[in-house]
Design an enzyme around this catalytic site. Sequence first.
Site, PDB file in Angstrom:
ATOM      1  N   ASP A 241     -28.784  16.040  -7.866  1.00 54.24           N
ATOM      2  CA  ASP A 241     -30.322  14.550  -7.566  1.00 54.24           C
ATOM      3  C   ASP A 241     -30.333  15.065  -6.259  1.00 54.24           C
ATOM      4  O   ASP A 241     -29.873  14.960  -5.410  1.00 54.24           O
ATOM      5  CB  ASP A 241     -29.963  13.215  -7.855  1.00 54.24           C
ATOM      6  CG  ASP A 241     -30.606  12.323  -8.063  1.00 54.24           C
ATOM      7  OD1 ASP A 241     -31.268  12.002  -8.491  1.00 54.24           O
ATOM      8  OD2 ASP A 241     -32.046  12.737  -6.653  1.00 54.24           O
TER       9      ASP A 241
ATOM     10  N   ASN B 211     -32.286   5.465 -17.470  1.00 49.74           N
ATOM     11  CA  ASN B 211     -33.485   5.002 -16.850  1.00 49.74           C
ATOM     12  C   ASN B 211     -34.521   5.201 -18.393  1.00 49.74           C
ATOM     13  O   ASN B 211     -34.657   6.407 -18.608  1.00 49.74           O
ATOM     14  CB  ASN B 211     -34.347   4.355 -15.668  1.00 49.74           C
ATOM     15  CG  ASN B 211     -32.947   4.309 -14.382  1.00 49.74           C
ATOM     16  OD1 ASN B 211     -32.329   2.771 -14.976  1.00 49.74           O
ATOM     17  ND2 ASN B 211     -33.107   4.770 -13.120  1.00 49.74           N
TER      18      ASN B 211
ATOM     19  N   GLY C   3     -37.852   1.787 -14.150  1.00 52.17           N
ATOM     20  CA  GLY C   3     -37.864   2.855 -13.326  1.00 52.17           C
ATOM     21  C   GLY C   3     -37.972   4.094 -13.445  1.00 52.17           C
ATOM     22  O   GLY C   3     -37.098   5.323 -12.830  1.00 52.17           O
ATOM     23  N   GLN C   4     -37.685   4.390 -14.841  1.00 58.87           N
ATOM     24  CA  GLN C   4     -37.534   6.199 -15.549  1.00 58.87           C
ATOM     25  C   GLN C   4     -39.199   6.419 -14.727  1.00 58.87           C
ATOM     26  O   GLN C   4     -40.475   6.190 -14.472  1.00 58.87           O
ATOM     27  CB  GLN C   4     -37.926   6.149 -16.511  1.00 58.87           C
ATOM     28  CG  GLN C   4     -37.752   8.125 -16.728  1.00 58.87           C
ATOM     29  CD  GLN C   4     -37.860   8.059 -18.717  1.00 58.87           C
ATOM     30  OE1 GLN C   4     -37.842   6.845 -19.312  1.00 58.87           O
ATOM     31  NE2 GLN C   4     -37.725   9.232 -18.828  1.00 58.87           N
TER      32      GLN C   4
ATOM     33  N   HIS D 244     -32.574  11.645 -18.748  1.00 59.61           N
ATOM     34  CA  HIS D 244     -31.776  12.487 -17.998  1.00 59.61           C
ATOM     35  C   HIS D 244     -30.496  11.288 -17.310  1.00 59.61           C
ATOM     36  O   HIS D 244     -30.993  10.265 -16.998  1.00 59.61           O
ATOM     37  CB  HIS D 244     -32.409  12.932 -16.555  1.00 59.61           C
ATOM     38  CG  HIS D 244     -33.340  11.494 -15.216  1.00 59.61           C
ATOM     39  ND1 HIS D 244     -34.246  12.101 -16.412  1.00 59.61           N
ATOM     40  CD2 HIS D 244     -33.113  10.420 -14.917  1.00 59.61           C
ATOM     41  CE1 HIS D 244     -34.893  10.510 -15.521  1.00 59.61           C
ATOM     42  NE2 HIS D 244     -34.309   9.956 -14.781  1.00 59.61           N
ATOM     43  N   LEU D 245     -29.244  11.372 -17.568  1.00 64.94           N
ATOM     44  CA  LEU D 245     -28.177  10.785 -16.892  1.00 64.94           C
ATOM     45  C   LEU D 245     -27.501  11.029 -15.445  1.00 64.94           C
ATOM     46  O   LEU D 245     -27.554  11.610 -15.501  1.00 64.94           O
ATOM     47  CB  LEU D 245     -27.254  11.205 -18.268  1.00 64.94           C
ATOM     48  CG  LEU D 245     -26.064   9.917 -18.251  1.00 64.94           C
ATOM     49  CD1 LEU D 245     -25.203  10.059 -19.656  1.00 64.94           C
ATOM     50  CD2 LEU D 245     -24.442  10.796 -17.169  1.00 64.94           C
ATOM     51  N   HIS D 246     -27.933   9.886 -15.113  1.00 70.17           N
ATOM     52  CA  HIS D 246     -27.371   9.775 -13.808  1.00 70.17           C
ATOM     53  C   HIS D 246     -25.509   9.754 -13.952  1.00 70.17           C
ATOM     54  O   HIS D 246     -25.493   8.320 -14.139  1.00 70.17           O
ATOM     55  CB  HIS D 246     -27.761   8.045 -12.705  1.00 70.17           C
ATOM     56  CG  HIS D 246     -29.109   8.659 -12.455  1.00 70.17           C
ATOM     57  ND1 HIS D 246     -29.722   9.157 -11.496  1.00 70.17           N
ATOM     58  CD2 HIS D 246     -30.240   7.995 -13.230  1.00 70.17           C
ATOM     59  CE1 HIS D 246     -31.178   8.710 -11.437  1.00 70.17           C
ATOM     60  NE2 HIS D 246     -31.881   8.293 -12.597  1.00 70.17           N
TER      61      HIS D 246
HETATM   62  P1  5GP Z   1     -35.249   8.334 -12.550  1.00 70.98           P
HETATM   63  O1  5GP Z   1     -36.459   7.396 -11.471  1.00 70.98           O
HETATM   64  O2  5GP Z   1     -36.101   8.512 -13.938  1.00 70.98           O
HETATM   65  O3  5GP Z   1     -34.155   7.797 -13.704  1.00 70.98           O
HETATM   66  O4  5GP Z   1     -34.796   9.461 -11.780  1.00 70.98           O
HETATM   67  C1  5GP Z   1     -35.607  10.483 -12.087  1.00 70.98           C
HETATM   68  C2  5GP Z   1     -34.324  11.358 -11.172  1.00 70.98           C
HETATM   69  O5  5GP Z   1     -35.017  12.644 -10.498  1.00 70.98           O
HETATM   70  C3  5GP Z   1     -34.729  10.469  -9.375  1.00 70.98           C
HETATM   71  O6  5GP Z   1     -33.445  10.427  -8.377  1.00 70.98           O
HETATM   72  C4  5GP Z   1     -34.638  11.533  -8.131  1.00 70.98           C
HETATM   73  O7  5GP Z   1     -33.898  12.178  -6.814  1.00 70.98           O
HETATM   74  C5  5GP Z   1     -35.070  12.927  -8.795  1.00 70.98           C
HETATM   75  N1  5GP Z   1     -35.177  13.969  -8.434  1.00 70.98           N
HETATM   76  C6  5GP Z   1     -36.768  14.145  -8.702  1.00 70.98           C
HETATM   77  N2  5GP Z   1     -37.817  15.178  -8.699  1.00 70.98           N
HETATM   78  C7  5GP Z   1     -36.230  16.431  -8.882  1.00 70.98           C
HETATM   79  C8  5GP Z   1     -36.563  17.451  -8.411  1.00 70.98           C
HETATM   80  O8  5GP Z   1     -37.306  18.144  -7.892  1.00 70.98           O
HETATM   81  N3  5GP Z   1     -35.293  18.134  -8.202  1.00 70.98           N
HETATM   82  C9  5GP Z   1     -34.032  17.311  -8.447  1.00 70.98           C
HETATM   83  N4  5GP Z   1     -32.729  17.634  -8.018  1.00 70.98           N
HETATM   84  N5  5GP Z   1     -34.503  15.490  -8.650  1.00 70.98           N
HETATM   85  C10 5GP Z   1     -35.448  15.516  -8.468  1.00 70.98           C
END
Ligand code: 5GP
Length: 111
Positions: A30, A84, A90-91, A97-99
């Site tokens: 991330d 998310n 908060g997606q 994507h899995l964090h």
């Molecule tokens: P969400 O909020 O959708 O669950 O998580 C999206 C995640 O993607 C966030 O933690 C954010 O930091 C990450 N992210 C967004 N844009 C990019 C990118 O261009 N590159 C990388 N490596 N991570 C990203």
Amino acid sequence: MDKCIFCAIAKGEVPGDILYEDNSVLAFRDNAPQAPTHLLVIPRRHVASAAEMDDPELWGKIMSLAVKLGHDLGLDEGYRMVINTGDHAGQTVPHLHLHLMAGRTFGWPPG
Ligand code: 5GP
Ligand code: ZN
């Protein structure tokens, strides 16, 4: 899907700090980490969210890769996996994507 940032990373059009990739899944760091280790595990093909996932085998690959990375990276003190899904969760990136987060403690319940 046009202009999907994670599709662009998967295609190599945008640089990503990729730890693992094969023909169906990949894992990369991330770029705004919320923990000392913060990886994202995604399907290579565009799937908008968990709610749109239609392939149990691909689900299995995502989950298995996350657990394997936890093992291979020595995250023995534990890790948190989060997916998310939708606005209330908060997606922000509409590509499933899995964090995988580790290196600190995490509260429960999440905020
Ligand atoms: P969400 O909020 O959708 O669950 O998580 C999206 C995640 O993607 C966030 O933690 C954010 O930091 C990450 N992210 C967004 N844009 C990019 C990118 O261009 N590159 C990388 N490596 N991570 C990203
Ligand atoms: Zn995508």
